[in-house]
Design a protein around this motif. Structure first.
Motif, PDB file in Angstrom:
ATOM      1  N   GLU A  96       7.844   1.267  -5.486  1.00 18.35           N
ATOM      2  CA  GLU A  96       7.575   2.703  -5.414  1.00 18.35           C
ATOM      3  C   GLU A  96       6.154   3.015  -5.896  1.00 18.35           C
ATOM      4  N   ALA A  97       5.634   2.210  -6.812  1.00 20.58           N
ATOM      5  CA  ALA A  97       4.280   2.420  -7.304  1.00 20.58           C
ATOM      6  C   ALA A  97       3.232   2.115  -6.237  1.00 20.58           C
ATOM      7  N   GLY A  98       3.580   1.260  -5.276  1.00 21.30           N
ATOM      8  CA  GLY A  98       2.634   0.901  -4.230  1.00 21.30           C
ATOM      9  C   GLY A  98       2.845   1.609  -2.916  1.00 21.30           C
ATOM     10  N   MET A  99       3.896   2.427  -2.829  1.00 20.51           N
ATOM     11  CA  MET A  99       4.236   3.066  -1.560  1.00 20.51           C
ATOM     12  C   MET A  99       3.287   4.206  -1.198  1.00 20.51           C
ATOM     13  N   CYS A 100       3.057   5.113  -2.122  1.00 24.22           N
ATOM     14  CA  CYS A 100       2.294   6.331  -1.836  1.00 24.22           C
ATOM     15  C   CYS A 100       0.928   6.245  -2.509  1.00 24.22           C
ATOM     16  N   ARG A 101      -0.077   5.740  -1.805  1.00 19.76           N
ATOM     17  CA  ARG A 101      -1.366   5.398  -2.400  1.00 19.76           C
ATOM     18  C   ARG A 101      -2.404   6.509  -2.302  1.00 19.76           C
TER      19      ARG A 101
ATOM     20  N   GLY B 266       0.983   1.897   2.489  1.00 20.25           N
ATOM     21  CA  GLY B 266       1.400   1.341   1.211  1.00 20.25           C
ATOM     22  C   GLY B 266       1.241  -0.166   1.161  1.00 20.25           C
ATOM     23  N   LYS B 267       1.158  -0.703  -0.044  1.00 20.53           N
ATOM     24  CA  LYS B 267       0.999  -2.146  -0.214  1.00 20.53           C
ATOM     25  C   LYS B 267       1.946  -2.651  -1.305  1.00 20.53           C
ATOM     26  N   TYR B 268       2.545  -3.815  -1.043  1.00 16.85           N
ATOM     27  CA  TYR B 268       3.392  -4.466  -2.034  1.00 16.85           C
ATOM     28  C   TYR B 268       3.331  -5.975  -1.822  1.00 16.85           C
TER      29      TYR B 268
END
Length: 571
Positions: free
Chosen positions: A184-189, A151-153
């Motif tokens: 949460e939008a960047g956790m599960c890519r 994931g990326k943030y």
């Protein structure tokens, strides 16, 4: 194996009415008649489900397996079994692990299968499928779904373990709900299970170290084309395994289980590994006790620098060389001659492995941490044992004595943990009861209790926490789990009171309640008897037959193997 000796021949090799029924109804799917002439029938046991997000790509993965089976001259048949989605199921997916294993066992035994490919990924799907298959004991190979991409943030790598940190920061007001939405939008890519060394990744490493998957299975990301290649090659290999009659019992030896324990120490695997490995051993008939976990992996250092015990992710482990690199580094501890699913020894499988990043997979001479594995604790508070993962704990709390702050059940914890008047400080020990196998029921992952907000605001980041439940493999902290006997059935854990002194000494493997034997006996005499919450259905069956954590929390009547013979033949 001769074609006439194929198990499926007892269905498809028959003449008269019986053979007519077995073959004709299959042919309606467009199956050519030559498929019934001695081709090994390979079942693809699929836990695909849109309610199991970790396994949502398994339709595509199953096709790769089918392609391999067809290439090798086999007859692939895909079938569904109960799928256990860790992120959605209530009250806990663990409640249904044993039910899913029954589904798998009976589905394999009842059908004309010569070999089985197990498609599993999310936490409980791996042990449940392997438990069920072990009870039938056909040639079997495991294909894991693979981890999701990191994931990326805000330019930083994140994974599921970071969720616990973000949650604590939100509770103290350091992160807003809007920021949580962005995270949460960047956790599960991508497709796949958790990107850290949580339970799903631990289970993938477990099956590779047990030898029931092809080498390299554990770390290939779900989104990588190499995952489909491995699935294809597994399809080819299962046909060969049937011809060689290489069964699970040939691979799942006592030495293989020891290799899995040794590997789990080196990778910093989940505490859930213990309860699942014990259950699998019970199904295949290999003697294995909780106490042995201390001895088997005691000198193995932590080599894999992945969250939650380190800082990298499964994707990094793959690029660094994967689990074969780990096996090569710990070869001095392993039983190197153990046979694996590809017909070669574990030593053969790691012989050409090469590490491409020693920051991710360290050498045996320069480990990430000399302390590793899962430590089994004993004492009057856990007569049959409890477990802790030292590599995920705080050094200053590995030897600690403090006053108990007791929560009688999960609802009591939720109601009082953030009460400003709660009598607690950083030296206290949080105790959570009634979350064991029978008591909850199902033994949920609530053991890594969130800390009181008033202590978080003071900068406290860890405390000793003890429960008879489990902890997510993505979790961390000085957390004692799986206390056995559990509180619901009257173990000593049930009589702990606020203010009691508890001593934790991980180095000496001790968990002790500083209360006299006489006082313990008096308190136990006042405990109410255990009463199941259900008297019907699976939950009732579970509560009345589930064994304690130190035995693997399987249903007692499921231990051992019933084999592959169908008891009755109605045709």
């Amino acid at each position: 194996m001769d074609n006439n000796e194929l198990r499926s021949a007892d269905w498809f090799g028959r003449t008269g009415k019986d053979g007519f029924i077995y073959r004709s109804w299959i042919q309606k799917q467009g199956i050519p008649s030559n498929f019934f002439s001695g081709k090994p029938v390979i079942g693809i046991c699929n836990t695909w489900s849109e309610l199991t997000p970790c396994n949502s790509h398994f339709r595509e993965l199953a096709q790769s397996v089918k392609n391999g089976i067809l290439e090798a001259g086999g007859f692939p048949v895909e079938f569904p079994v109960m799928s256990l989605g860790e992120s959605l199921m209530k009250p806990t997916a663990m409640l249904y692990r044993n039910l899913a294993s029954m589904d798998v066992e009976e589905s394999i035994r009842a059908n004309p299968l010569d070999g089985v490919v197990l498609l599993c990924g999310c936490d409980k799907t791996t042990p449940s499928l392997l438990m069920g298959a072990a009870s039938v004991n056909l040639p079997t190979i495991v294909v894991s779904g693979g981890p999701m991409l990191t994931g990326k943030y805000r330019g930083k790598s994140i994974g599921t373990s970071d969720l616990w940190r973000f949650s604590e920061e939100q509770r103290t007001g350091d992160i807003s709900q809007q920021e949580m939405f962005a995270i949460e939008a960047g956790m599960c890519r991508s497709n796949g299970h958790c990107a850290v060394m949580g339970t799903a990744s631990t289970m993938a490493c477990m099956v590779e170290s047990l030898g029931v998957s092809l080498p390299g299975n554990a770390a290939i990301p779900a989104a990588d084309s190499a995952r489909k290649v491995l699935a294809h090659l597994s399809g080819v290999r299962i046909v060969e395994m049937v011809k060689e009659n290489l069964k699970l019992s040939d691979i799942l030896t006592r030495q293989a289980f020891e290799n899995a324990i040794i590997t789990n120490a080196a990778i910093g695997g989940s505490t859930n590994f213990v309860i699942h490995l014990l259950a699998i051993a019970g199904r295949i008939g290999v003697p294995l006790s909780l106490d042995e976990f201390n001895d088997i992996g005691k000198d193995v250092p932590l080599l894999v620098n992945l969250e939650p015990s380190g800082k990298y992710f499964m994707e990094d482990m793959y690029y660094a060389g994967g689990l074969p690199v780990v096996h090569k580094e710990i070869s001095g501890f392993l039983h190197n001659d153990c046979i694996t699913a590809n017909g070669r020894t574990i030593q053969d499988n790691y012989s050409r492995a090469e590490c491409y990043n020693t920051e991710v997979i360290a050498s045996i001479d320069k480990p990430v941490n000399p302390i590793s594995g899962v430590v089994v604790l004993k004492g009057n508070l856990c007569v049959d044992g409890a477990v802790i993962k030292p590599s995920a704990a705080s050094d200053h709390l590995l030897q600690h004595t403090g006053k108990a702050v007791v929560f009688e059940d999960i609802d009591d914890y939720k109601a009082r943990i953030d009460d400003p008047e709660l009598d607690v400080d950083e030296n206290s020990i949080l105790v959570l009861k009634q979350v064991g196998p029978k008591g909850y029921p199902g033994m949920p992952e609530v053991g890594n209790m969130g800390l009181p907000t008033k202590l978080l605001e003071k900068g406290v980041t860890d405390m000793v926490r003890i429960s008879d439940g489990r902890m997510s493999g993505t979790g961390f902290g000085t957390v004692v789990l799986h206390v056995s006997p559990e509180s619901a059935i009257g173990g000593t854990f049930a009589i702990v009171q606020n203010g009691d002194i508890i001593k934790l000494d991980v180095f000496n493997k001790v968990l002790h309640l500083e209360v006299s034997d006489e006082e313990i006996a008096i308190r136990k005499s006042k405990l109410p008897p255990f009463v199941a919450i259900a008297d019907r259905g699976y939950v009732g069956l579970y509560q009345n037959t589930v064994e304690q954590a130190h035995l693997g929390a399987d249903l007692g009547f499921l231990k051992g193997s019933s084999g592959s013979v169908v008891s009755k033949d109605s045709h």
